[in-house]
Enzyme design. Structure first.
Site, PDB file in Angstrom:
ATOM      1  N   ASN A  13       2.740 -29.397 -29.115  1.00 29.42           N
ATOM      2  CA  ASN A  13       1.447 -28.864 -28.782  1.00 29.42           C
ATOM      3  C   ASN A  13       1.415 -27.332 -29.115  1.00 29.42           C
ATOM      4  O   ASN A  13       2.288 -26.579 -28.315  1.00 29.42           O
ATOM      5  CB  ASN A  13       1.267 -29.104 -27.489  1.00 29.42           C
ATOM      6  CG  ASN A  13      -0.207 -28.902 -26.820  1.00 29.42           C
ATOM      7  OD1 ASN A  13      -0.684 -28.706 -25.769  1.00 29.42           O
ATOM      8  ND2 ASN A  13      -1.142 -28.217 -27.858  1.00 29.42           N
ATOM      9  N   ASN A  66      -9.297 -22.919 -26.724  1.00 32.65           N
ATOM     10  CA  ASN A  66      -9.124 -23.795 -27.885  1.00 32.65           C
ATOM     11  C   ASN A  66      -9.347 -23.575 -29.297  1.00 32.65           C
ATOM     12  O   ASN A  66      -9.882 -22.279 -29.337  1.00 32.65           O
ATOM     13  CB  ASN A  66     -10.132 -24.955 -27.467  1.00 32.65           C
ATOM     14  CG  ASN A  66      -9.531 -26.047 -26.334  1.00 32.65           C
ATOM     15  OD1 ASN A  66      -8.552 -26.141 -26.096  1.00 32.65           O
ATOM     16  ND2 ASN A  66     -10.492 -26.644 -25.716  1.00 32.65           N
ATOM     17  N   CYS A  75      -3.976 -25.710 -19.402  1.00 34.62           N
ATOM     18  CA  CYS A  75      -3.217 -26.092 -20.287  1.00 34.62           C
ATOM     19  C   CYS A  75      -1.821 -26.091 -19.757  1.00 34.62           C
ATOM     20  O   CYS A  75      -1.176 -25.120 -19.611  1.00 34.62           O
ATOM     21  CB  CYS A  75      -3.426 -25.363 -21.620  1.00 34.62           C
ATOM     22  SG  CYS A  75      -2.314 -25.874 -23.064  1.00 34.62           S
ATOM     23  N   GLY A  76      -1.291 -27.473 -19.546  1.00 30.71           N
ATOM     24  CA  GLY A  76      -0.110 -27.538 -19.108  1.00 30.71           C
ATOM     25  C   GLY A  76       1.397 -27.054 -20.014  1.00 30.71           C
ATOM     26  O   GLY A  76       2.051 -26.299 -19.725  1.00 30.71           O
ATOM     27  N   ASN A 155      -8.980 -28.751 -15.131  1.00 32.29           N
ATOM     28  CA  ASN A 155      -9.688 -29.042 -16.124  1.00 32.29           C
ATOM     29  C   ASN A 155     -10.011 -30.769 -15.951  1.00 32.29           C
ATOM     30  O   ASN A 155      -9.311 -31.763 -15.633  1.00 32.29           O
ATOM     31  CB  ASN A 155      -9.062 -28.775 -17.648  1.00 32.29           C
ATOM     32  CG  ASN A 155      -7.698 -29.357 -17.966  1.00 32.29           C
ATOM     33  OD1 ASN A 155      -7.150 -30.108 -16.766  1.00 32.29           O
ATOM     34  ND2 ASN A 155      -7.157 -29.368 -19.000  1.00 32.29           N
ATOM     35  N   ARG A 207     -10.479 -32.076 -25.444  1.00 30.00           N
ATOM     36  CA  ARG A 207     -11.768 -31.310 -25.878  1.00 30.00           C
ATOM     37  C   ARG A 207     -11.401 -29.934 -26.400  1.00 30.00           C
ATOM     38  O   ARG A 207     -10.961 -29.087 -26.097  1.00 30.00           O
ATOM     39  CB  ARG A 207     -12.200 -31.107 -24.381  1.00 30.00           C
ATOM     40  CG  ARG A 207     -13.428 -30.283 -24.501  1.00 30.00           C
ATOM     41  CD  ARG A 207     -13.914 -30.073 -22.899  1.00 30.00           C
ATOM     42  NE  ARG A 207     -12.881 -29.478 -22.366  1.00 30.00           N
ATOM     43  CZ  ARG A 207     -12.993 -28.666 -20.934  1.00 30.00           C
ATOM     44  NH1 ARG A 207     -14.420 -28.711 -20.371  1.00 30.00           N
ATOM     45  NH2 ARG A 207     -12.059 -28.083 -20.392  1.00 30.00           N
ATOM     46  N   CYS A 215       0.110 -33.444 -24.624  1.00 30.07           N
ATOM     47  CA  CYS A 215      -1.056 -32.745 -23.657  1.00 30.07           C
ATOM     48  C   CYS A 215      -0.289 -32.662 -22.186  1.00 30.07           C
ATOM     49  O   CYS A 215      -0.444 -33.791 -21.596  1.00 30.07           O
ATOM     50  CB  CYS A 215      -2.122 -33.245 -23.768  1.00 30.07           C
ATOM     51  SG  CYS A 215      -3.705 -32.473 -22.610  1.00 30.07           S
ATOM     52  N   SER A 217      -1.732 -31.425 -19.152  1.00 28.02           N
ATOM     53  CA  SER A 217      -2.447 -31.717 -18.046  1.00 28.02           C
ATOM     54  C   SER A 217      -2.918 -33.099 -18.374  1.00 28.02           C
ATOM     55  O   SER A 217      -3.102 -33.994 -17.267  1.00 28.02           O
ATOM     56  CB  SER A 217      -3.870 -30.694 -18.287  1.00 28.02           C
ATOM     57  OG  SER A 217      -4.438 -30.884 -19.507  1.00 28.02           O
TER      58      SER A 217
END
Length: 271
Positions: A13, A66, A75-76, A155, A207, A215, A217
């Site tokens: 990511n 984003n 955003c983890g 989120n 999203r 991802c 989170s």
């Protein structure tokens, strides 16, 4: 304007990270989408911006955009990269590092092996916090014909249980769910395959960024939902396309995300 940036990733990511403590850099949706373009720009899933905090006891403001230019709450994987960035750049010597996101305050702990543990706070299953427009809280909801759990990790997330993540048409299903009127702010859509009570496979359609290699989170949301349903124990290894994240969650408590954060390259770019 020429700015400095650092390219980083957490389990694939990937992020463009920018120090804006001076407050002299301004981003808009057009600039961000141009920078995010993998053919003509830097290329990233999210842009992370370090800004000053005006809250006592909070080290930084952690701003997340984003790739489509929209600002998001959490955003983890980015949080882990944020922690390593501010430490590497000598912007702080605190450990843990406390940051304010758009939705809440989170704590980032740098480990000796260069991994980072993020206290992501307490997950909420209250539909109003997601938001999800339903009359009452339930174990699952039918959205666009699919049975989904719904959780806020700062989120919005929906989680679908599947038999095999590799056979799911992630893009088609996620886009259909995101168009639901029940999700006014849309949501990140996770597809969870439970291997055993301590191990899952997960794919997440984010999203504003589509499916990503990982991802953080989303991993938290999937594990929180699994624990609440009695399907998972408190310590879970989450297998994502980009690698493994470790999640710890005790029902009703805070949820913790641990994993790597890697530097890729540094540079300058005109915005």
């Amino acid at each position: 304007m020429l700015i400095n940036f650092t390219k980083m990733h957490g389990l694939g990511n990937d992020f463009m990270v920018v120090d804006n403590l001076a407050g002299d850099i301004t981003f808009n949706a057009k600039k961000i989408t141009n920078l995010a373009n993998r053919a003509f720009g830097i290329g990233f899933d999210q842009l992370l911006v370090v800004e000053t905090s005006n809250i006592r006891g909070v080290d930084f403001r952690y701003v997340i955009y984003n790739s489509n230019g929209s600002e998001v709450e959490q955003c983890g994987n980015g949080a882990r990269c944020f922690a390593r960035f501010v430490n590497y750049k000598n912007l702080t010597h605190s450990n843990p590092i406390t940051v304010k996101t758009r939705s809440n305050i989170i704590s980032l702990h740098l480990n000796d092996d260069n991994t980072v543990c993020v206290d992501m706070g307490k997950p909420s299953f209250n539909p109003a916090d997601i938001p999800l427009l339903v009359p009452q809280q339930s174990e699952y909801y039918q959205i666009e014909g699919f049975d989904l759990g719904a959780i806020s990790i700062g989120n919005p997330h929906c989680v679908m249980l599947v038999k095999d993540v590799n056979t799911i048409d992630v893009n088609t299903i996620a886009l259909k769910i995101q168009q639901s009127e029940l999700l006014p702010n849309q949501a990140n859509i996770g597809f969870m395959q439970i291997l055993n009570t301590h191990e899952i496979n997960l794919r997440v359609y984010e999203r504003g960024s589509e499916e990503t290699l990982a991802c953080g989170s989303g991993a938290c949301a999937a594990v929180a939902y699994g624990v609440e349903q009695g399907l998972l124990k408190k310590n879970v290894v989450v297998h994502l396309s980009g690698g493994d994240a470790l999640i710890e969650y005790t029902q009703g408590g805070h949820i913790f995300l641990s994993g790597p954060a890697q530097f890729v390259f540094e540079g300058q770019v005109e915005i």
